[in-house]
Motif scaffolding. Structure first.
Motif: not given
Length: 110
Positions: A100-101, A27, A86, A88, A103-104
């Motif tokens: 914010d993880v 990322v 994408r 984040y 979604d990962l």
């Protein structure tokens, strides 16, 4: 949301980027001239260029390989190019960058 402290705002140069390595890929975390912070995938969908090595201008980044320009806010390619990266959610609190993880964790490794 599941927030992770990924570093200090001062760790990222103005109009620059740093990488956060995750189980599903890198990322890119960008800092604008106005100290706004954005996080996106690090790979351009065109030829896989490392966006973290691109040029940050305003709230956009230009891919270093073929000059595709992406909005850091929406991930949409700007201009005539057709593409999307994408994004984040990130937040800066007391000089620390939180990402914010959640979604990962929903993505699978490539």
């Amino acid at each position: 949301m599941s927030w992770l402290d990924i570093g200090s705002l001062s760790d990222i140069p103005e109009r620059g980027a740093r990488i956060v390595k995750t189980a599903v890929g890198c990322v890119a975390v960008f800092r604008t001239a106005e100290d706004e912070v954005f996080a996106t995938t690090d790979r351009c969908p065109h030829k896989g260029g490392p966006l973290s090595e691109g040029i940050v201008h305003g709230k956009s980044v230009t891919c270093p390989l073929h000059n595709w320009v992406f909005s850091l806010e929406t991930g949409e390619a700007q201009g005539a190019d057709d593409g999307h990266i994408r994004t984040y959610p990130v937040s800066v609190q007391d000089g620390r960058i939180l990402m914010d993880v959640s979604d990962l964790s929903k993505l699978s490794a490539a």
